[in-house]
Structures are given as structure tokens and as C-alpha cells.
Design an enzyme around this catalytic site. Structure first.
Site, PDB file in Angstrom:
ATOM      1  N   ASN A 125      -1.580  21.119  13.472  1.00  9.13           N
ATOM      2  CA  ASN A 125      -0.917  19.671  13.208  1.00  9.13           C
ATOM      3  C   ASN A 125      -0.268  19.785  11.743  1.00  9.13           C
ATOM      4  O   ASN A 125      -0.471  20.827  11.042  1.00  9.13           O
ATOM      5  CB  ASN A 125      -2.510  18.667  12.976  1.00  9.13           C
ATOM      6  N   GLU A 171       9.313  19.296   6.608  1.00 11.40           N
ATOM      7  CA  GLU A 171       8.791  19.559   7.734  1.00 11.40           C
ATOM      8  C   GLU A 171       9.441  20.367   8.883  1.00 11.40           C
ATOM      9  O   GLU A 171       8.620  21.155   9.609  1.00 11.40           O
ATOM     10  CB  GLU A 171       8.195  18.258   8.147  1.00 11.40           C
ATOM     11  N   HIS A 210       1.067  17.656   8.706  1.00  9.25           N
ATOM     12  CA  HIS A 210       0.646  16.349   7.969  1.00  9.25           C
ATOM     13  C   HIS A 210       1.541  16.284   6.646  1.00  9.25           C
ATOM     14  O   HIS A 210       1.711  17.266   5.781  1.00  9.25           O
ATOM     15  CB  HIS A 210      -1.075  16.299   7.386  1.00  9.25           C
ATOM     16  N   ASP A 249      -7.212  15.742   9.319  1.00 14.86           N
ATOM     17  CA  ASP A 249      -6.493  16.434   8.402  1.00 14.86           C
ATOM     18  C   ASP A 249      -7.300  17.384   7.658  1.00 14.86           C
ATOM     19  O   ASP A 249      -6.965  17.376   6.354  1.00 14.86           O
ATOM     20  CB  ASP A 249      -5.928  15.269   7.598  1.00 14.86           C
ATOM     21  N   GLY A 294       9.899  11.880  17.206  1.00 14.72           N
ATOM     22  CA  GLY A 294       9.631  13.483  17.652  1.00 14.72           C
ATOM     23  C   GLY A 294      10.578  14.316  16.909  1.00 14.72           C
ATOM     24  O   GLY A 294      10.987  15.414  17.645  1.00 14.72           O
ATOM     25  N   SER A 295      11.120  14.093  15.695  1.00 18.35           N
ATOM     26  CA  SER A 295      11.922  15.174  15.128  1.00 18.35           C
ATOM     27  C   SER A 295      11.374  16.320  14.956  1.00 18.35           C
ATOM     28  O   SER A 295      11.898  17.294  14.884  1.00 18.35           O
ATOM     29  CB  SER A 295      12.487  14.499  13.510  1.00 18.35           C
ATOM     30  N   MET A 325      -0.208  10.134  16.536  1.00 22.36           N
ATOM     31  CA  MET A 325      -0.929   9.127  15.639  1.00 22.36           C
ATOM     32  C   MET A 325      -2.068   8.519  16.114  1.00 22.36           C
ATOM     33  O   MET A 325      -2.585   7.622  15.794  1.00 22.36           O
ATOM     34  CB  MET A 325       0.315   8.089  15.192  1.00 22.36           C
ATOM     35  N   SER A 372       1.926  19.921   4.865  1.00 24.62           N
ATOM     36  CA  SER A 372       1.041  20.964   5.225  1.00 24.62           C
ATOM     37  C   SER A 372       1.024  21.019   6.672  1.00 24.62           C
ATOM     38  O   SER A 372       0.749  20.075   7.445  1.00 24.62           O
ATOM     39  CB  SER A 372      -0.172  20.707   4.611  1.00 24.62           C
ATOM     40  N   LEU A 386      -8.422  12.108  17.065  1.00 22.83           N
ATOM     41  CA  LEU A 386      -8.952  12.900  18.312  1.00 22.83           C
ATOM     42  C   LEU A 386     -10.383  13.115  18.008  1.00 22.83           C
ATOM     43  O   LEU A 386     -10.748  13.308  17.008  1.00 22.83           O
ATOM     44  CB  LEU A 386      -8.254  14.268  18.389  1.00 22.83           C
ATOM     45  N   THR A 428      -9.513  20.735  13.250  1.00 19.68           N
ATOM     46  CA  THR A 428     -10.980  20.877  13.260  1.00 19.68           C
ATOM     47  C   THR A 428     -11.306  19.439  13.564  1.00 19.68           C
ATOM     48  O   THR A 428     -10.525  18.276  13.644  1.00 19.68           O
ATOM     49  CB  THR A 428     -11.744  21.398  12.123  1.00 19.68           C
TER      50      THR A 428
HETATM   51  C1  GAR Z   1       5.949  13.025  10.296  1.00 19.53           C
HETATM   52  O1  GAR Z   1       6.309  12.893   8.907  1.00 19.53           O
HETATM   53  C2  GAR Z   1       4.496  13.816  10.355  1.00 19.53           C
HETATM   54  O2  GAR Z   1       4.245  14.434   9.499  1.00 19.53           O
HETATM   55  C3  GAR Z   1       3.793  12.514  10.481  1.00 19.53           C
HETATM   56  O3  GAR Z   1       4.406  11.579  11.186  1.00 19.53           O
HETATM   57  C4  GAR Z   1       5.842  12.086  11.124  1.00 19.53           C
HETATM   58  C5  GAR Z   1       6.518  12.069  12.507  1.00 19.53           C
HETATM   59  O4  GAR Z   1       7.829  12.145  12.780  1.00 19.53           O
HETATM   60  N1  GAR Z   1       2.387  12.980  10.944  1.00 19.53           N
HETATM   61  C6  GAR Z   1       1.308  12.173  10.308  1.00 19.53           C
HETATM   62  O5  GAR Z   1       1.363  11.284   9.556  1.00 19.53           O
HETATM   63  C7  GAR Z   1      -0.030  12.491  11.233  1.00 19.53           C
HETATM   64  N2  GAR Z   1      -0.880  11.848  10.533  1.00 19.53           N
HETATM   65  P1  GAR Z   1       8.439  12.825  13.957  1.00 19.53           P
HETATM   66  O6  GAR Z   1       8.008  12.072  15.050  1.00 19.53           O
HETATM   67  O7  GAR Z   1       9.813  12.400  13.468  1.00 19.53           O
HETATM   68  O8  GAR Z   1       8.239  14.233  13.952  1.00 19.53           O
END
Ligand code: GAR
Length: 198
Positions: A109, A176, A111, A147, A14-15, A92, A138, A95, A143
């Protein structure tokens, strides 16, 4: 001023959720109303609770691939929280169109690729493998297609000679944490102009 209510869906550490929650203070037009996970042990749930955000979890595993049944349970705490905006932040689970359509035009979202390149998983390794000079992340509106959806912001990161997917992922993650709060702030005030970083 009445703030927009933001629910954040996570699966792990969850960062990105923390970067969003910590940005929603002061004159920000939104406030977090719920952090929801498909894993009761997701580290991000503790971080959200420490910040005083209501949390909930719905384990996807007992549903054994019945996505519609899982989503029906997921919807309960989500609708109870009455979000104006739903942010997927490292959520992850894929949906269904039915779930997405309930939040069409108000679900975002993040990605880890420069979409439309590298939808799906293992994005960093695929970018290195392809010999790309740059990679990144991104934020897009969600939708029914995975992605996909209008891009609301991107941050670019150079791929260095000898890069590993772990090293590249760590550098992308730093961006991000800048990109998602920047896009959310704009989005919550009704501005859909794409954000381009750095
Ligand atoms: C992040 O890098 C995010 O972009 C990716 O998972 C990581 C979650 O890190 N998301 C995907 O790959 C979605 N398809 P976090 O839990 O530390 O935010």
C-alpha cells in the site's frame, strides 16, 4: 523469464496506478495483470484500459457496510487474475483481516504520510496543523491493522511556511510516483530493503 503478476486496486484517478503500470516494461520483473476498482466510474479504469490492462470493478455501495460480502465479490476477479503481488494505489476501502490474510506478504500500500505518523485520512492537513517540518509518503506491506505493516520505503518532503494541504499533497504525490515504482521493482525481485528518497 516469467514475470510476477501484479494486480492494482484503485478508487479514483489512479495516478499512482499509472506510475506503476508505466514502470513495468523492459527488464522489470513484473507485469500488470488487472486494475480493479470499487467504483466503476473511477478515472483510473479508463487510463488502465487505454494501456491494454484488463480492468474490473465491484461497487461497494450495494453491500451497505457489509465488508465481508463486498470483499467476497472483490475476490472473484482478483483471484481469477492470479496475482503474485497486489498493490493498493489510492484504494479507499478498509480491508478486513480475512481479506488481507489471503494476500499476506504479497500486498503493498502507498500512504501519504511518513508512517507511523498520520494513519488514516487528511494526512497533509494534520501534518501542517501539527507544525511538522517535514511530511511525505510511505509504501508498506499490508497487514490486518490499518496503515501498519513493515515499511518498504519512504520519501520525505519539506513543509514550507504557509503551505496548504492541497499544495503539500501535490508535492508529496510527485514523490509517490517515484517511490512506489522503485519499491515495487525491488519487491518483485525479492528485495525488501527499505527505499529512502530523495
Ligand atoms: C494518493 O495520494 C495515495 O497515497 C492516497 O490517495 C491518493 C490516490 O491518488 N491513498 C490513501 O490515502 C490511502 N489511505 P491516485 O488515485 O492519483 O493514485
Amino acid at each position: 523469464m516469467s514475470h510476477k503478476r501484479v494486480a492494482i486496486l484503485i478508487s479514483g484517478g489512479g495516478s499512482n496506478m499509472v506510475s506503476l503500470v508505466d514502470s513495468m516494461t523492459g527488464d522489470h520483473p513484473a507485469r500488470p495483470c488487472l486494475v480493479l476498482s470499487n467504483d466503476a466510474n473511477a478515472g483510473g479504469l479508463t487510463k488502465a484500459a487505454e494501456r491494454g490492462i484488463p480492468t474490473a470493478s465491484v461497487d461497494h455501495r450495494p453491500f451497505k457496510g457489509d465488508r465481508a460480502a463486498f470483499e467476497a465479490e472483490l475476490l472473484k476477479p482478483l483471484e481469477e487474475a492470479q496475482p503474485d503481488i497486489v498493490c493498493l494505489a489510492g484504494f479507499m476501502r478498509v480491508l478486513t483481516g480475512g481479506f488481507v490474510s489471503r494476500f499476506q506478504g504479497r500486498m503493498l500500500n502507498i500512504h501519504p504520510s511518513l508512517l507511523p505518523k498520520y494513519k488514516g485520512l487528511n494526512t497533509h492537513a494534520r501534518a501542517i496543523e501539527a507544525g511538522d517540518a517535514e511530511h511525505g509518503c510511505s509504501v508498506h506491506e499490508v497487514t490486518a491493522a490499518l496503515d501498519d505493516g513493515p515499511i518498504l520505503g519512504q520519501a520525505r518532503v519539506d513543509i514550507e511556511p504557509g503551505d496548504t494541504s492541497e499544495a503539500l499533497a501535490a508535492r508529496v504525490l510527485v514523490w509517490e510516483h517515484k517511490l512506489y515504482p522503485t519499491v515495487l521493482r525491488r519487491y518483485a525481485s525479492g528485495d525488501r530493503t527499505p527505499v529512502l528518497l530523495p
